[in-house]
Design an enzyme around this catalytic site. Structure first.
Site, PDB file in Angstrom:
ATOM      1  NE  ARG A  11      -5.873  -3.727   0.490  1.00 33.32           N
ATOM      2  CZ  ARG A  11      -5.814  -2.733  -0.390  1.00 33.32           C
ATOM      3  NH1 ARG A  11      -6.886  -2.420  -1.089  1.00 33.32           N
ATOM      4  NH2 ARG A  11      -4.695  -2.075  -0.602  1.00 33.32           N
TER       5      ARG A  11
ATOM      6  CB  VAL B 253      -9.351   2.604  -2.780  1.00 29.39           C
ATOM      7  CG1 VAL B 253     -10.061   3.957  -2.803  1.00 29.39           C
ATOM      8  CG2 VAL B 253      -8.729   2.341  -1.420  1.00 29.39           C
TER       9      VAL B 253
ATOM     10  N   GLY C 260       0.789  -1.210   0.000  1.00 32.19           N
ATOM     11  CA  GLY C 260       0.000   0.000   0.000  1.00 32.19           C
ATOM     12  C   GLY C 260       0.828   1.270   0.000  1.00 32.19           C
TER      13      GLY C 260
END
Lengths: 448, 71
Positions: free
Chosen positions: A292, A295, A164
């Site tokens: 996952r 965004v 990230g």
């Protein structure tokens, strides 16, 4: 079977997941910290449970409290959203042990891809190109210097325990090394509880392009094409789009094929993203996998017409993927701008405070994912994302024009936002022409 | 002339990196604030000795609050 979903998150992503749950007729449970008592996501759910004080460590990151909230509310599944515990394999495992369905990949897949050096080894083993660098975390700045002498400067230091963009440090010369090593180690320790860092060759003027993948528990794994995410500050994205403009067909196909091979090699289930760096010559390298929902998932949804979150819920419940690879095409062009409470004039410093006024645009091809409303307090404790503006159209030009109008139609008072900066990006010649790379913001390409 | 060092942003004190009596140079961090997942150093505006630190780790400070005093 899933009946009731607890979302272990806040803001726009919690609201996004609740919407998908309603589409499927599932019950919803929100959790909230003391700072979020009045937050919109709390009102969106059938039930809401307080889980502790404002600091995330005592609320949204507290596994025991989340599991207790699930038990108390009768939820039988947990969606982690992004950030917080979404890539914490121990949380996924704790959910499973508590008899809850974790809406995401297996704890084992999260663990293996969460260890960024192991992920590099695994993907190299599957035949994916990876950047030159260290196979293991490095012991000290001296070891980095030896590797850098071998592969050449610049290099980049990254946290082994997490991605990230957090804790990354670019090193241009040997003299910068000791300071960069100390900073990267400290940030990795603070963010991930493990200070280990590894080193990779840093590619100048490269593009960050990622591929959405999706697997089910019955052995099917597909890709949903690429997203261009090069417009970044502090190694974190501000603007994303799909399809990626001006990408040679061979590179586009190569990225998708590599993403599928890589994800299949670890038996990946549910939504995931394979991130790549694409060099100026079109060659690409695996960076990391995000295990996952991202965004920027709405960009893919708007381009393909498929609902990723609904599919996450279905697949987590054991159903087969509803899509065949040949049916997944980029039907439209889509862009996303992230509106953060940050001051672009001051190097994107956070701008916490109260949102005094908020007016959001609407219209054909415009989609808004917002975690705030007029009166919301933007707390110092959490990520400063206010809302995401998504624009889609039959062509990239149409989507760009819609985005420009949407940005002009946003009114946010009370906190400073990235909107003025995003307008300059969308209106810039370089961006319009699709000539983008990851260093543009730091090099001042969009300065006023 | 003592000079107050003020927080330029609202945040939580993540780390106090200087203590009373320390000599600092212009640009040295005195306190590191955390706001919205970012670490933001509050730097000494000039060289001098730290006379006083007015915040503790974990404390929330508002933009404009005095966090330290330079002698």
């Amino acid at each position: 079977m899933i009946r009731t979903v607890l979302v272990a998150n806040r803001g726009e992503i919690a609201r996004r997941v609740f919407r998908a749950c309603r589409r499927l007729g599932l019950g919803t449970v929100a959790v909230y910290s003391e700072a979020d008592r009045e937050a919109p996501h709390v009102r969106d759910a059938d039930r809401a449970i307080a889980i502790g004080p404002a600091p995330a460590r005592e609320s949204y990151l507290d596994v025991a409290r989340l599991l207790e909230a699930a038990r108390a509310s009768g939820a039988d599944a947990i969606h982690p959203g992004y950030g917080f515990l979404s890539e914490n394999w121990r949380f996924a495992e704790a959910c499973r042990r508590a008899g809850l369905t974790f809406i995401g990949p297996s704890a084992e897949a999260i663990r293996r891809m969460g260890d960024k050096t192991e992920a590099r080894r695994l993907m190299a083993g599957a035949g994916l190109p990876v950047l030159a660098g260290s196979a293991e975390p490095v012991a000290d700045a001296g070891e980095v210097e030896l590797i850098a002498r071998d592969i050449g400067y610049p290099v980049i230091l990254k946290a082994a325990a997490g991605g990230g963009g957090i804790g990354m440090a670019r090193v241009g010369t040997p003299t910068e090394l000791p300071g960069a090593f100390a900073t990267a180690t400290r940030r990795a320790q603070a963010a991930f509880g493990r200070g280990e860092v590894y080193v990779e060759k840093y590619l100048e003027r490269a593009r960050h392009i990622e591929v959405q993948v999706f697997g089910d528990a019955h052995g099917t794994l597909v890709h949903l094409h690429e997203r261009e995410c090069s417009i970044q500050r502090r190694h974190q994205k501000l603007v994303e789009e799909s399809p990626a403009p001006h990408l040679p067909a061979a590179t586009r196909q190569g990225l998708a094929a590599a993403a599928v091979v890589g994800a299949r090699s670890i038996g990946y289930v549910n939504a995931g993203t394979m991130e790549f760096l694409v060099a100026e010559d079109g060659g690409f390298h695996f960076l990391e996998m995000n295990t996952r929902l991202q965004v920027e998932h709405p960009v893919t949804e708007e381009a393909t017409g498929f609902d990723l979150v609904v599919e996450q819920l279905r697949v987590a419940a054991g159903e087969r993927l509803a899509w065949r690879q040949e049916d997944i095409v980029q039907r439209r062009a889509a862009l996303e701008c992230r509106v953060y409470a940050e001051d672009p004039a001051k190097g994107f410093l956070p701008s916490p405070g109260r949102v005094e006024r908020l007016a959001l645009p609407s219209g054909d091809g415009i989609r808004i994912e917002s975690g705030v409303e007029a009166g919301s307090v933007v707390s110092v404790h959490y990520d400063p994302l206010l809302f995401k503006l998504v624009a889609a159209g039959p062509t990239r030009e149409a989507a760009l024009d819609r985005m420009a109008r949407a940005l002009a139609g946003c009114v946010v008072e009370g906190v400073r936002t990235t909107i003025p900066f995003l307008r300059r990006v969308i209106e810039s010649e370089a961006f319009r022409e699709g000539r983008v790379h990851t260093q543009m913001i730091e090099q001042g390409a969009f300065n006023a | 002339m003592p000079e107050e060092i003020k927080a330029h942003i609202t945040g939580v004190v993540y780390q106090v990196t200087a203590k009373p009596g320390d000599r600092v140079q212009a640009g040295d961090p005195v306190v590191v604030l955390e706001s919205m997942k970012m670490e933001i150093p509050v730097e000494a505006p000039r060289a001098g000795a730290v006379q006083e630190i007015r915040v503790k780790e974990g404390q929330t400070v508002q933009e404009g609050d005095t966090i330290a005093v330079l002698a």
